[in-house]
Scaffold this active site. Structure first.
Site, PDB file in Angstrom:
ATOM      1  N   LYS A   1      -7.723  -1.177   0.441  1.00 11.47           N
ATOM      2  CA  LYS A   1      -7.691  -0.604  -0.912  1.00 11.47           C
ATOM      3  C   LYS A   1      -8.217  -1.638  -1.934  1.00 11.47           C
ATOM      4  CE  LYS A   1      -3.850   2.482   0.306  1.00 11.47           C
ATOM      5  NZ  LYS A   1      -2.414   2.808   0.077  1.00 11.47           N
TER       6      LYS A   1
ATOM      7  N   GLU B   1     -10.306  12.120   8.553  1.00 10.83           N
ATOM      8  CA  GLU B   1     -10.643  11.041   7.619  1.00 10.83           C
ATOM      9  C   GLU B   1     -11.963  10.364   8.008  1.00 10.83           C
ATOM     10  OE1 GLU B   1      -7.027   8.680   7.519  1.00 10.83           O
ATOM     11  OE2 GLU B   1      -5.944  10.261   6.462  1.00 10.83           O
TER      12      GLU B   1
ATOM     13  N   TYR C   1      -6.608  12.103  -0.273  1.00 14.83           N
ATOM     14  CA  TYR C   1      -5.150  12.195  -0.382  1.00 14.83           C
ATOM     15  C   TYR C   1      -4.677  13.615  -0.689  1.00 14.83           C
ATOM     16  CZ  TYR C   1      -4.290   7.133  -0.109  1.00 14.83           C
ATOM     17  OH  TYR C   1      -4.163   5.828   0.322  1.00 14.83           O
TER      18      TYR C   1
ATOM     19  N   ASN D   1      -0.175  -1.456  -2.088  1.00 16.32           N
ATOM     20  CA  ASN D   1       0.153  -1.852  -0.702  1.00 16.32           C
ATOM     21  C   ASN D   1      -1.075  -2.143   0.157  1.00 16.32           C
ATOM     22  OD1 ASN D   1      -0.638   0.765  -0.239  1.00 16.32           O
ATOM     23  ND2 ASN D   1       1.318   1.479   0.564  1.00 16.32           N
TER      24      ASN D   1
ATOM     25  N   HIS E   1      -4.752   1.298   3.906  1.00 15.27           N
ATOM     26  CA  HIS E   1      -4.450   2.647   4.410  1.00 15.27           C
ATOM     27  C   HIS E   1      -4.765   2.715   5.893  1.00 15.27           C
ATOM     28  CE1 HIS E   1      -4.673   7.031   4.961  1.00 15.27           C
ATOM     29  NE2 HIS E   1      -5.781   6.784   5.639  1.00 15.27           N
TER      30      HIS E   1
END
Ligand code: DAT
Ligand code: MG
Length: 148
Positions: free
Chosen positions: A9, A126, A49, A112, A115
């Site tokens: 990310k 994905e 998402y 965080n 992913h």
């Protein structure tokens, strides 16, 4: 062999963790089959998402993902979806064990750093979303040193 989609990310990119994260998957023995640094727009992030669109944190999550470039990857190997999630750690870094990526490098759930697909079926979706051009076809020459 199984494949999973892993994304570093924007905070992971900005914090200089690309090499460290790739290294953990490489050293484990997984094989890199796709890799690119990309900036995605809001509609793409919303698609990625989509399952979380009803959540109160959805808008903030999308804003975070579009805030800078991300590293999109496909990793290949036996049980890589489940093991990839183990390497990454729990969703909330405060619950992630030391030794996991989130446990070692993150504090807040909204930052965080990485992913990973949560099922083989979602990994397939994905990978198709992030790599419409397809991924590399190759097998590591280390194969017989990693698998019996
Ligand atoms: P994961 O990324 O571990 O698969 P998820 O798919 O449930 O977790 O959620 C996607 C991301 O959304 C997650 O990495 C961080 C954010 N998120 C999840 N739950 C959250 C919450 N309760 N508050 C804020 N952000 C959250
Ligand atoms: Mg998830």
């Amino acid at each position: 062999m199984e494949q999973t989609f892993i994304m570093i990310k924007p905070d992971g990119v900005q914090r200089g963790l690309i090499g460290e994260i790739i290294s953990r998957f490489e050293k484990k023995g997984f094989t890199l089959k796709g890799l690119k640094l990309v900036s995605v727009d809001q509609s793409f992030a919303e698609k990625h998402y989509a399952d979380l669109s009803a959540k109160p944190f959805f808008a903030g999550l999308v804003e975070y993902i579009v805030s800078g470039p991300v590293v999109a990857m496909v990793w290949d190997g036996k049980d890589v979806v489940k093991t990839g999630r183990t390497i990454i750690g729990a969703t909330n870094p405060s619950a992630s064990a030391p030794g996991t990526i989130r446990g070692d490098y993150a504090i807040d759930i909204g930052r965080n750093i990485i992913h990973g697909s949560d099922s083989v079926e979602n990994a397939r979706k994905e990978i198709a979303l992030w790599f419409p051009e397809g991924i590399a076809e190759w097998q590591s020459s280390l194969h017989s040193w990693i698998y019996e």
